[in-house]
Design a protein around this motif. Structure first.
Motif, short mmCIF file in Angstrom:
data_model
loop_
_atom_site.label_atom_id
_atom_site.label_comp_id
_atom_site.label_asym_id
_atom_site.label_seq_id
_atom_site.Cartn_x
_atom_site.Cartn_y
_atom_site.Cartn_z
N ILE A 61 33.92 49.18 -41.31
CA ILE A 61 33.21 48.22 -42.17
C ILE A 61 31.83 47.91 -41.59
CG2 ILE A 61 33.23 45.84 -43.04
CD1 ILE A 61 36.32 46.08 -43.13
N GLU A 62 31.77 47.68 -40.27
CA GLU A 62 30.49 47.38 -39.63
C GLU A 62 29.53 48.57 -39.69
OE1 GLU A 62 31.60 46.19 -35.71
OE2 GLU A 62 31.96 44.09 -36.29
N PRO A 87 51.89 42.78 -42.93
CA PRO A 87 52.71 43.80 -42.24
C PRO A 87 54.13 43.33 -41.95
CG PRO A 87 51.11 42.82 -40.73
CD PRO A 87 50.77 42.33 -42.12
N GLN A 88 54.29 42.03 -41.76
CA GLN A 88 55.62 41.44 -41.63
C GLN A 88 55.78 40.43 -42.78
OE1 GLN A 88 54.96 40.22 -37.33
NE2 GLN A 88 57.10 40.95 -37.22
N GLU A 89 56.94 40.42 -43.37
CA GLU A 89 57.16 39.58 -44.54
C GLU A 89 56.87 38.12 -44.22
OE1 GLU A 89 60.44 38.80 -48.09
OE2 GLU A 89 61.01 39.94 -46.29
N GLY A 90 55.96 37.54 -45.01
CA GLY A 90 55.62 36.13 -44.86
C GLY A 90 54.56 35.84 -43.80
N LYS A 91 54.07 36.87 -43.09
CA LYS A 91 53.04 36.69 -42.07
C LYS A 91 51.79 37.46 -42.51
CE LYS A 91 56.24 35.94 -38.24
NZ LYS A 91 56.68 36.37 -36.88
N PHE A 92 50.69 36.74 -42.69
CA PHE A 92 49.51 37.32 -43.32
C PHE A 92 48.35 37.44 -42.34
CE2 PHE A 92 52.09 35.44 -46.61
CZ PHE A 92 52.10 36.43 -47.59
N ASN A 93 47.61 38.53 -42.49
CA ASN A 93 46.46 38.81 -41.63
C ASN A 93 45.29 39.18 -42.53
OD1 ASN A 93 44.51 39.84 -39.92
ND2 ASN A 93 45.93 41.10 -38.72
N PHE A 94 44.28 38.32 -42.56
CA PHE A 94 43.13 38.54 -43.44
C PHE A 94 41.87 38.93 -42.66
CE2 PHE A 94 45.83 35.62 -45.95
CZ PHE A 94 46.00 36.42 -47.07
N SER A 95 42.06 39.50 -41.47
CA SER A 95 40.91 39.81 -40.63
C SER A 95 40.00 40.86 -41.28
CB SER A 95 41.36 40.28 -39.25
OG SER A 95 42.20 41.43 -39.35
N ILE A 101 33.72 40.43 -45.96
CA ILE A 101 32.88 39.36 -46.50
C ILE A 101 31.73 39.06 -45.56
CG2 ILE A 101 32.85 36.89 -47.09
CD1 ILE A 101 35.69 37.26 -48.22
N GLU A 102 32.00 39.03 -44.25
CA GLU A 102 30.95 38.77 -43.27
C GLU A 102 29.86 39.85 -43.36
OE1 GLU A 102 30.50 40.23 -38.85
OE2 GLU A 102 32.24 38.91 -39.06
N GLN A 103 30.26 41.11 -43.40
CA GLN A 103 29.30 42.20 -43.45
C GLN A 103 28.55 42.24 -44.80
OE1 GLN A 103 28.15 44.65 -41.18
NE2 GLN A 103 29.02 43.10 -39.81
N ALA A 104 29.24 41.88 -45.87
CA ALA A 104 28.59 41.83 -47.17
C ALA A 104 27.46 40.79 -47.16
CB ALA A 104 29.60 41.50 -48.27
N THR A 183 30.45 35.42 -52.57
CA THR A 183 30.25 36.82 -52.17
C THR A 183 31.19 37.72 -52.95
OG1 THR A 183 29.69 36.04 -49.96
CG2 THR A 183 30.17 38.39 -50.19
N VAL A 184 32.40 37.25 -53.17
CA VAL A 184 33.40 38.00 -53.94
C VAL A 184 33.24 37.62 -55.41
CG1 VAL A 184 35.85 38.51 -54.25
CG2 VAL A 184 34.97 37.95 -51.97
#
Length: 571
Positions: A61-62, A87-95, A101-104, A183-184
């Protein structure tokens, strides 16, 4: 005093809320055109879609986003991967979402996120492992022989709950970090939904519903919209007897296309629920994209039941919250495909098209001919980073033209041109003025016109700014102006040589008969730039050899230009 301040604060918060809501990207109508409003201004999306795996690491992305900014894009379509977000049910990773969004923002880009959830190109390849492994809880579709497919069932409530839960979490996260900056700007829900191998699912639940009566919602829609239905659907319905009540086969007939209609209803119903869930937390525009029913393939050979043009009524009825159905174009026949999707009830957006040199003029064509919202070649990061690459030249000029195009959209004064070796000419008529538009290589002044070279596509936009004033923009086009009197007199067209004069052995000895009337002359042709406020900035006057002594306006195949043409009439 405290009461007054409290009321003042509440008033300020209410006003701020209204301002924020008004700035959320949304749709507005101008004449026959639908415009996407971003930060309270209509915008054309000069976009590109990343390759499927190109947003799966922060390093990519960068590396990619600064290149897109240098290329002149204003929007990037970015996958949002369910398997990496949950990746695990109920545990979210939005990195990865945060990084995009940061790069946009750093590179002055807007984002359209593509939800790769339950389906991507029909398959459920982006579902997390915990979902894939538990096939009893999250069942698959089945072929007619009972074989399970790697395609999650749209008839399963468990599938929907898992998919929609992750989608809502994504929308909540976007709202939390982006509801003020916007941005989105849009969300694609799933990707190229459709059945493969068979036209429909043959699971137990699917069979039960297929043999049931049509939903009342659909029968009401068919009755109410009978005169406006897509011709294909109307003809199929009437050929089966035009019934209103009955099973799917009783109403539409017994064949694989009825299977496809049935499956489209339930895919669309699923997407409608997804959109409703997502919009409860953040009201962004949302659309779906379609893999084409091309190359003579039958349903199941292509992804059957997706948001295809011939199924638009089924999708509109089952999923009225969808803003548009968008084609992914990888086949020949560009003008025919785009015409299928620019309908009175469906604005045109092209989220995917094969990345190639001809995309530059095709972008001009769809904005001019179809009031398109946006244009987006696939795997955009693979574009050669050269200022002379056609798409980069095209986007540079379209960015200039944006205030002009958005001003004239939907008003009936703008047309698109697209030419190749087989389709070389088009005549446009406004009032008594006729524009004879042709491919640049119909002039014999370039060796590539006659040496056996494959012609690059030529195309552009023509805007009638007033009765005697036109803006011509694009690449590889020639435009002559003739009055209706000239057309009626049928003046003999002479074959020209490479010097621009009549060729030896041509028609120079044919005697013309002029029956009177007026002719149109070119008063001036100026190459211009467009300022940010839409005013014209003069660059140079094109006369003499550059307009063939006042005979036409032209733009060569190796350049993208904007021409301002003034006409006059004489007798």
């Amino acid at each position: 005093m405290k009461i007054f301040l409290s009321i003042l604060c509440l008033s300020w918060l209410f006003t701020a809320s209204l301002v924020a809501q008004s700035q959320i990207p949304h749709w507005e109508q101008q004449g026959t055109a639908t415009q996407l409003i971003i930060n309270n201004e209509p915008k054309l999306l000069l976009a590109g879609e990343l390759g499927n795996s190109s947003a799966s690491s922060p390093q990519d992305i960068e590396r990619i986003f600064p290149k897109l900014q240098r290329m002149g894009l204003n929007t990037v379509l970015v996958p949002a991967y369910w398997d990496l977000i949950e990746p695990q049910e109920g545990k979210f990773n939005f990195s990865l979402i945060d990084k995009a969004i940061e790069q946009a923002r750093k590179n002055e880009l807007k984002i359209i996120f593509l939800w790769f959830g339950a389906w991507k190109n029909s398959m459920s390849c982006y579902a997390p492992m915990w979902f894939k492994n538990n096939y009893k809880k999250y069942p698959r579709t089945r072929t007619e022989t009972g074989k399970p497919l790697e395609i999650a069932s749209p008839f399963s409530e468990n599938v929907f709950q898992a998919d929609s839960k992750a989608f809502v979490k994504l929308m909540q996260h976007i709202a939390q970090i982006d509801s003020t900056e916007h941005t989105v700007i849009m969300i694609q829900v799933e990707n190229e939904i459709g059945m493969l191998e068979n036209a429909r699912d043959y699971s137990e639940e699917a069979n039960r519903l297929f043999n049931s009566k049509l939903p009342d919602k659909l029968t009401t829609y068919l009755q109410k919209n009978k005169k406006q239905l897509h011709p294909w659907l109307y003809d199929k319905w009437q050929q089966a007897g035009g019934k209103i009540k009955g099973t799917w086969q009783e109403v539409f007939g017994k064949d694989i296309y009825t299977d496809e209609i049935f499956m489209a209803w339930y895919y669309a119903s699923y997407v409608e629920r997804m959109i409703q869930c997502g919009r409860k937390v953040y009201k962004l525009p949302m659309y779906v994209n379609a893999a084409m029913n091309s190359r003579g393939r039958k349903p199941g050979e292509y992804p059957a039941a997706g948001p295809l043009a011939h199924l638009i009524d089924i999708w509109h009825c089952a999923a009225p919250s969808i803003d548009l159905l968008a084609p992914d174009l990888y086949d020949k026949g560009f003008t025919d495909w785009t015409a299928q999707y620019k309908l009175h009830n469906n604005p045109l957006f092209i989220p995917e098209i094969r990345l190639e040199a001809n995309d530059g003029v095709r972008a001009f064509y769809v904005f001019g001919e179809h009031d398109a919202i946006g244009f987006s070649p696939f795997s955009i990061e693979d574009t050669p980073e050269s200022s002379n690459y056609p798409l980069i030249q095209s986007y540079r000029k379209l960015k200039e033209l944006m205030p002009i195009i958005t001003r004239y959209q939907g008003k009936g004064v703008m047309k698109g041109l697209l030419f190749d070796q087989n389709n070389k000419e088009r005549i446009l008529t406004w009032g008594e003025t006729n524009l004879i538009c042709r491919h640049f290589f119909t002039l014999p002044w370039d060796a590539r016109a006659t040496d056996g070279s494959i012609w690059p596509e030529g195309g552009g936009i023509i805007i009638r700014m007033s009765e005697d004033e036109y803006l011509i923009a694009g690449s590889g086009i020639v435009v002559e102006f003739k009055s209706s009197d000239e057309i009626d007199n049928k003046v003999e067209k002479k074959q020209l040589g490479e010097d621009g004069f009549v060729a030896t052995g041509g028609t120079q000895n044919v005697k013309e008969k002029w029956n009177g009337g007026s002719r149109i002359g070119i008063g001036s042709v100026d190459e211009v730039n467009i300022n940010a406020d839409g005013t014209l900035q003069y660059i140079r006057r094109l006369n003499g050899d550059q307009d063939h002594q006042g005979r036409h306006a032209r733009i060569g195949v190796d350049e993208f230009s904007i021409l301002h043409v003034r006409l006059y009439t004489y007798k």
